[in-house]
Design a protein around this motif. Sequence first.
Motif, PDB file in Angstrom:
ATOM      1  N   ASN A  90     -16.177  10.161  35.814  1.00  0.00           N
ATOM      2  CA  ASN A  90     -16.840   9.315  34.818  1.00  0.00           C
ATOM      3  C   ASN A  90     -16.206   9.485  33.443  1.00  0.00           C
ATOM      4  O   ASN A  90     -15.907   8.510  32.745  1.00  0.00           O
ATOM      5  N   ASP A  91     -16.016  10.731  33.045  1.00  0.00           N
ATOM      6  CA  ASP A  91     -15.423  11.015  31.739  1.00  0.00           C
ATOM      7  C   ASP A  91     -13.996  10.480  31.661  1.00  0.00           C
ATOM      8  O   ASP A  91     -13.576   9.948  30.628  1.00  0.00           O
ATOM      9  N   THR A  92     -13.258  10.615  32.771  1.00  0.00           N
ATOM     10  CA  THR A  92     -11.877  10.126  32.794  1.00  0.00           C
ATOM     11  C   THR A  92     -11.833   8.617  32.596  1.00  0.00           C
ATOM     12  O   THR A  92     -10.998   8.097  31.841  1.00  0.00           O
ATOM     13  N   MET A  93     -12.735   7.902  33.264  1.00  0.00           N
ATOM     14  CA  MET A  93     -12.754   6.446  33.123  1.00  0.00           C
ATOM     15  C   MET A  93     -13.148   6.028  31.713  1.00  0.00           C
ATOM     16  O   MET A  93     -12.648   5.040  31.179  1.00  0.00           O
ATOM     17  N   GLN A  94     -14.047   6.768  31.085  1.00  0.00           N
ATOM     18  CA  GLN A  94     -14.507   6.418  29.744  1.00  0.00           C
ATOM     19  C   GLN A  94     -13.424   6.619  28.688  1.00  0.00           C
ATOM     20  O   GLN A  94     -13.542   6.099  27.576  1.00  0.00           O
ATOM     21  N   GLU A  95     -12.383   7.344  29.039  1.00  0.00           N
ATOM     22  CA  GLU A  95     -11.277   7.556  28.102  1.00  0.00           C
ATOM     23  C   GLU A  95     -10.335   6.357  28.023  1.00  0.00           C
ATOM     24  O   GLU A  95      -9.531   6.247  27.101  1.00  0.00           O
ATOM     25  N   ILE A  96     -10.422   5.439  28.985  1.00  0.00           N
ATOM     26  CA  ILE A  96      -9.560   4.258  28.971  1.00  0.00           C
ATOM     27  C   ILE A  96     -10.005   3.304  27.871  1.00  0.00           C
ATOM     28  O   ILE A  96     -11.189   2.993  27.742  1.00  0.00           O
ATOM     29  N   ASP A  97      -9.058   2.848  27.054  1.00  0.00           N
ATOM     30  CA  ASP A  97      -9.373   1.890  25.998  1.00  0.00           C
ATOM     31  C   ASP A  97      -8.210   0.929  25.831  1.00  0.00           C
ATOM     32  O   ASP A  97      -7.323   0.860  26.694  1.00  0.00           O
ATOM     33  N   ASN A  98      -8.191   0.190  24.722  1.00  0.00           N
ATOM     34  CA  ASN A  98      -7.143  -0.812  24.536  1.00  0.00           C
ATOM     35  C   ASN A  98      -5.853  -0.227  23.980  1.00  0.00           C
ATOM     36  O   ASN A  98      -4.988  -0.955  23.500  1.00  0.00           O
ATOM     37  N   LYS A  99      -5.713   1.081  24.089  1.00  0.00           N
ATOM     38  CA  LYS A  99      -4.440   1.735  23.789  1.00  0.00           C
ATOM     39  C   LYS A  99      -3.845   2.368  25.055  1.00  0.00           C
ATOM     40  O   LYS A  99      -2.739   2.902  25.017  1.00  0.00           O
ATOM     41  N   PHE A 102      -1.232   0.878  31.878  1.00  0.00           N
ATOM     42  CA  PHE A 102      -1.692   0.523  33.217  1.00  0.00           C
ATOM     43  C   PHE A 102      -1.552   1.696  34.183  1.00  0.00           C
ATOM     44  O   PHE A 102      -2.295   1.807  35.155  1.00  0.00           O
ATOM     45  N   GLU A 103      -0.612   2.581  33.911  1.00  0.00           N
ATOM     46  CA  GLU A 103      -0.451   3.770  34.748  1.00  0.00           C
ATOM     47  C   GLU A 103      -1.703   4.647  34.712  1.00  0.00           C
ATOM     48  O   GLU A 103      -2.002   5.342  35.693  1.00  0.00           O
ATOM     49  N   ASP A 104      -2.428   4.625  33.594  1.00  0.00           N
ATOM     50  CA  ASP A 104      -3.669   5.394  33.499  1.00  0.00           C
ATOM     51  C   ASP A 104      -4.711   4.850  34.480  1.00  0.00           C
ATOM     52  O   ASP A 104      -5.468   5.615  35.085  1.00  0.00           O
ATOM     53  N   ILE A 105      -4.741   3.527  34.632  1.00  0.00           N
ATOM     54  CA  ILE A 105      -5.665   2.933  35.596  1.00  0.00           C
ATOM     55  C   ILE A 105      -5.214   3.246  37.015  1.00  0.00           C
ATOM     56  O   ILE A 105      -6.040   3.491  37.898  1.00  0.00           O
ATOM     57  N   HIS A 106      -3.907   3.256  37.249  1.00  0.00           N
ATOM     58  CA  HIS A 106      -3.395   3.648  38.567  1.00  0.00           C
ATOM     59  C   HIS A 106      -3.879   5.046  38.941  1.00  0.00           C
ATOM     60  O   HIS A 106      -4.264   5.304  40.087  1.00  0.00           O
ATOM     61  N   THR A 107      -3.830   5.945  37.978  1.00  0.00           N
ATOM     62  CA  THR A 107      -4.283   7.316  38.235  1.00  0.00           C
ATOM     63  C   THR A 107      -5.750   7.328  38.649  1.00  0.00           C
ATOM     64  O   THR A 107      -6.140   8.018  39.596  1.00  0.00           O
ATOM     65  N   ILE A 108      -6.574   6.565  37.960  1.00  0.00           N
ATOM     66  CA  ILE A 108      -7.996   6.494  38.292  1.00  0.00           C
ATOM     67  C   ILE A 108      -8.196   5.861  39.668  1.00  0.00           C
ATOM     68  O   ILE A 108      -9.059   6.301  40.445  1.00  0.00           O
ATOM     69  N   GLN A 109      -7.404   4.862  39.996  1.00  0.00           N
ATOM     70  CA  GLN A 109      -7.502   4.246  41.319  1.00  0.00           C
ATOM     71  C   GLN A 109      -7.224   5.269  42.417  1.00  0.00           C
ATOM     72  O   GLN A 109      -7.922   5.314  43.439  1.00  0.00           O
ATOM     73  N   ARG A 110      -6.207   6.088  42.211  1.00  0.00           N
ATOM     74  CA  ARG A 110      -5.892   7.123  43.212  1.00  0.00           C
ATOM     75  C   ARG A 110      -7.004   8.162  43.301  1.00  0.00           C
ATOM     76  O   ARG A 110      -7.328   8.653  44.390  1.00  0.00           O
ATOM     77  N   GLN A 126     -22.392   4.016  40.103  1.00  0.00           N
ATOM     78  CA  GLN A 126     -22.109   4.394  38.716  1.00  0.00           C
ATOM     79  C   GLN A 126     -20.611   4.262  38.425  1.00  0.00           C
ATOM     80  O   GLN A 126     -20.224   3.749  37.373  1.00  0.00           O
ATOM     81  N   TRP A 127     -19.776   4.710  39.360  1.00  0.00           N
ATOM     82  CA  TRP A 127     -18.330   4.555  39.189  1.00  0.00           C
ATOM     83  C   TRP A 127     -17.945   3.087  39.138  1.00  0.00           C
ATOM     84  O   TRP A 127     -17.052   2.700  38.387  1.00  0.00           O
ATOM     85  N   LEU A 128     -18.608   2.273  39.947  1.00  0.00           N
ATOM     86  CA  LEU A 128     -18.326   0.838  39.964  1.00  0.00           C
ATOM     87  C   LEU A 128     -18.580   0.225  38.589  1.00  0.00           C
ATOM     88  O   LEU A 128     -17.750  -0.541  38.066  1.00  0.00           O
ATOM     89  N   ALA A 133     -16.324  -1.544  33.313  1.00  0.00           N
ATOM     90  CA  ALA A 133     -16.353  -1.393  31.856  1.00  0.00           C
ATOM     91  C   ALA A 133     -14.996  -0.975  31.304  1.00  0.00           C
ATOM     92  O   ALA A 133     -14.584  -1.426  30.222  1.00  0.00           O
ATOM     93  N   LEU A 134     -14.277  -0.117  32.043  1.00  0.00           N
ATOM     94  CA  LEU A 134     -12.984   0.349  31.525  1.00  0.00           C
ATOM     95  C   LEU A 134     -11.980  -0.800  31.451  1.00  0.00           C
ATOM     96  O   LEU A 134     -11.149  -0.859  30.545  1.00  0.00           O
ATOM     97  N   TYR A 135     -12.071  -1.736  32.407  1.00  0.00           N
ATOM     98  CA  TYR A 135     -11.183  -2.896  32.336  1.00  0.00           C
ATOM     99  C   TYR A 135     -11.519  -3.754  31.124  1.00  0.00           C
ATOM    100  O   TYR A 135     -10.622  -4.326  30.487  1.00  0.00           O
TER     101      TYR A 135
END
Length: 395
Positions: A90-99, A102-110, A126-128, A133-135
């Motif tokens: 959850n915390d990892t996903m909340q760190e994603i922002d407009n900076k 795309f590799e960061d999202i790949h990491t979360i997908q894995r 909750q992850w869903l 929200a992160l997107y």
Amino acid sequence: MPKTPLALMMVASLLFATSACQPPPAKPASDKLEAANNSDKPKPSAATQTPDETKTEPLVEAKTPKALTKALVALSETKLTNELICTKLNDTMQEIDNKSKFEDIHTIQRQLEVCLPTAGNSGILQWLAEYQALYGRFLSINQPVNEQSFYTLMNLAERGEKFPLAALKKVTPRIRYLLGLVESNADVNVLYLGKGDYTFHHDLKAMADLFIPYLPKDQSAFIQRLATDNQSVFWHDATIAIPFDQVLERAIFWQDYIQRYPNGYAIEDAKSLFAIYRYLLFFGSENTQWTDDELREFRDPAQQQAINQLGQSANSQLAQDAQGLIDFMALSASQRQKKYPAPSKNDNGDKLDKRQKAKYQLATALQIASPWQSDHKSDYKNCFTGIVCVDSSPS
């Protein structure tokens, strides 16, 4: 009593024999961008493989009790690492922002591919929500984007055409980066909102597919439907952006969903969606009208035929509404006023025109109120942009 070396060897040998008989684990599905990038690359080494690919290989390849013991220790360490990753997801996903990249999202997908199979339902949901929200944050553009170059580029991106270098130089680096993702066929695209406006969007089906294997039927049916419907714009500037037959089909779907899953996932959201599509099916919108002003006939004969068929279908709320509309359209003006009396003025003291009067009388006949005439906070839900309905109540 401490185990003897012989006993340890027997346990290890038994585990070795058991692991050797197990079928190979299923590999997690990769997203299309990673597949495109890696299509010509050699098979990754064990050091770069995903946890599902590597976690059982040492057990299968172990040839001695000592090697098996070491493999079991390594497997335990991997399990603990994965559990820690899932706890912090959850915390990892909340760190994603407009900076972010795309590799960061790949990491979360894995990470999700590792964590979803063993998670509880509440955690998955909750992850869903967090993933959606992160997107939203990832694709947001904070700076003004009203430059002509931006709209030119977004228009070209929507049509799948090449970007002129001169226009790219006039937009911000973040916009250039997102346009690069669109051009490289990542799950990012450009969505036309109407009136010359655009936004960056993402592949909702890819998002849903990541979670669906781990959800019960009522939940998967809900998010699959939103993923399909919300891949394009439904509503802009009081105009319905989809044709009449799709409004009808969506109304029927949500009616059936409520009947099939009366206690299912997001049932209140499903009821809200049904109320919206039901209302728009019979009343249209301010800038989208299916009938003439007096509600005498449909402008498109195919729409009239669809309503006739609906009225003759199996007994349901929509079937009753359709038959009620057919009966109402056949009434004369005097019959309507006698049966469904309408005031001469609205609440603001303005005289009702023909359409307003006909709609008022039809609403009385069908007993359908506007789904937007509510002050309840729970009714302010946006179910038209993602696969999860989100609160949009005024602050």
